[in-house]
Design an enzyme around this catalytic site. Sequence first.
Site, short mmCIF file in Angstrom:
data_model
loop_
_atom_site.label_atom_id
_atom_site.label_comp_id
_atom_site.label_asym_id
_atom_site.label_seq_id
_atom_site.Cartn_x
_atom_site.Cartn_y
_atom_site.Cartn_z
N CYS A 111 26.38 38.11 37.67
CA CYS A 111 25.18 37.37 37.27
C CYS A 111 24.66 37.82 35.91
CB CYS A 111 24.08 37.58 38.30
SG CYS A 111 24.54 37.18 39.99
N ARG A 141 30.73 36.00 31.97
CA ARG A 141 30.61 36.92 33.09
C ARG A 141 31.00 36.25 34.41
NH1 ARG A 141 26.87 41.22 31.62
NH2 ARG A 141 26.19 41.46 33.77
N TRP A 161 26.31 34.37 40.21
CA TRP A 161 27.63 34.50 40.84
C TRP A 161 27.36 34.82 42.30
CZ3 TRP A 161 30.94 38.37 42.97
CH2 TRP A 161 32.29 38.05 42.97
N ASN A 180 20.30 40.50 39.21
CA ASN A 180 21.73 40.79 39.20
C ASN A 180 21.93 42.01 40.09
OD1 ASN A 180 24.42 41.30 38.70
ND2 ASN A 180 24.10 42.08 36.63
N GLY A 181 22.78 41.90 41.10
CA GLY A 181 23.03 43.04 41.99
C GLY A 181 22.98 42.62 43.44
N GLU A 205 50.41 43.54 36.00
CA GLU A 205 49.41 42.86 35.19
C GLU A 205 49.79 41.40 34.98
OE1 GLU A 205 46.27 41.94 32.46
OE2 GLU A 205 46.55 43.21 34.23
N LYS A 252 47.45 38.22 36.05
CA LYS A 252 47.02 37.18 35.12
C LYS A 252 47.34 35.79 35.67
CE LYS A 252 44.96 39.25 32.00
NZ LYS A 252 44.48 40.05 33.13
N GLU A 280 44.94 34.99 38.48
CA GLU A 280 43.56 34.81 38.05
C GLU A 280 43.28 33.41 37.51
OE1 GLU A 280 41.72 38.98 36.45
OE2 GLU A 280 43.33 38.10 35.25
N HIS A 308 63.92 46.56 49.17
CA HIS A 308 63.11 47.08 50.27
C HIS A 308 62.12 46.04 50.77
CE1 HIS A 308 64.66 51.19 49.87
NE2 HIS A 308 64.63 50.96 48.56
N LYS A 316 33.40 38.35 34.95
CA LYS A 316 33.92 39.21 33.89
C LYS A 316 33.60 40.67 34.14
CE LYS A 316 35.90 39.97 29.90
NZ LYS A 316 37.35 39.82 29.77
#
Length: 607
Positions: A2, A27, A74, A98-99, A479, A483, A486, A502, A602
């Site tokens: 947020c 964000r 968010w 925010n939180g 990574e 990506k 995401e 395996h 973000k």
Amino acid sequence: MCGIVGIIGRQDVAETLVEGLRRLEYRGYDSAGIATLVEGKIERRRAQGKLKNLEKLLLVNPLPGTIGIGHTRWATHGIPNEVNAHPHATERVAVVHNGIIENFQELRAELAAKGHQFVTQTDTEAVVHLIDAYLKEGMEPEAATHAALKRLEGAFALGIIFAGRPDIMIAARRGSPLAIGRGEGEMYLGSDALALAPLTRHLTYLEEGDWAVLTSHGATIHNANGHVVDRPSKITQLSGALIGKGEHRHYMKKEIYEQPQVIGDTIQSYYNPSTQTVALPDLPFDLKTIDRITIVACGTSYYAGMVGRYWFEALARLPVEVDIASEFRYRHPVLKKGSLAIFISQSGETADTLAALRLCKNEGLHTLSIVNVGESTMAREAEAMVMSLAGPEIGVASTKAFTAQLAVLACLALALGRARGCVTPEEEAKHVAALVSVPSRVADVLHSDARIKEFSAKIAESRDVIYLGRGTGYPIALEGALKLKEISYIHAEGYAAGELKHGPIALLDENMPVIAIAPSDALFEKTASNIEEVIARGARVFLFTDAKGAKRLGHKAWATVELPDVDSFVTPLLYAIPIQLLAYHTAVAKGTDVDQPRNLAKSVTVE
């Protein structure tokens, strides 16, 4: 996570609030809203979805007022809709938050029993009604807020305005960042410097537990006990304009293309050309005394830490552990006093990583943060800080911040190796020369953009993708998979190539693309054998390699991108670029929201 913006000034603030929220879009959010005082009464405009929906609402139903707060939400408690969108308000008070308020259910039950009516599913509404209850008892806004703050459990940043009081705004933080900006006859509030960049460069960051009363001429800051305190004012390095996309369609593409400059800036800041050595800022501890390293981070920063582990162990001969921050404290780690803990975070505000930093400080470890925001909480609280000079990164999926982190870790590994006598001057000069060459080699990799775009359409048709790598190529594979997940929403997994037999090999068929990270390093032949196994089972291999690797395997792969030959020390920096481009073009082919993918934020400032 947020975003919060607040303004108390001399003219109508609605348009400026929305502009501030736009700078916080990176964000991540799913609704937005603003509140002002109109003839002393609280008025709100809120909308689900993107800011454009809020802007359309304001065109139809404008909102005057010289004091106001804004928010991008968010969703945590309660679905994303207009009812749950911030600001939340009663007739006496409006709040943006925010939180997470951990004890909101107890507060809600207590307040409901006193007659307060709740209309949302959010934890924030409990804060609004708690302050409102104290106001109803006759308390002034300052006293009501302080009393409420004492009752709240959890992490929060708050912006608060009060009916009938156009002269004050109150801000508070515990666990989540919040900055106060100073202007001419105006004061500002923001989640970060970027939100306030066009308005002011003079910022004061609230410290843990602080709350502040803003007027149009200044701010009085109190600590958690209510005592007035001084907090330093800083000049932010961010420019006064909203960061643009330039010639690119998306911020992510622009930020990928900024990497030659970003990597170069970061390396040059820790490079002494006269001695061909790395030159870190003065540290408050002696690197020679370090006998163990713990690296803690989340997401992409965690994968940067995994690459760092290979470098620290090879160059400095130190035992290294790499931990996911959200798990670190809860496994009761065995920590050694005097060892070094490194915390990696783009924002410097990641809640789990910050909590791990505080644990390590309490246990007597040396703490070093690698951050991209010099004014962040992690930068301030760690014993030492090393900057990754990526500049503002707007795309939610990290690109240039990742490679800047790698550049810092490479320099730190060389400094540790030199301090411990494990790297000779000749070896350091060789590695430094390889590092200095990276920006131009990255620029060469960007010439493969069109080639990568060609076969990304095939990846876009896939439901699942496997990434393979060995050595430092393994975290790059991880990574790459992250990506793709995401921004394209395709399920992808990264594996150490030697682990193929395996389990993952059972997934291979003609419908399974396999992305192979295969520089011709000391492990290339082993990686090549794994790739041969993949091809033998009919899977399509997309190969990222150099000239030697292309000669050995290129004719067998479904598609090959040939990268420049570089020293194996710096291959992670180079091979990060094509996996970013592949994810980007795949997402574009699928038509997803590249810069603001669904459900992601973000900066994750709550656990």
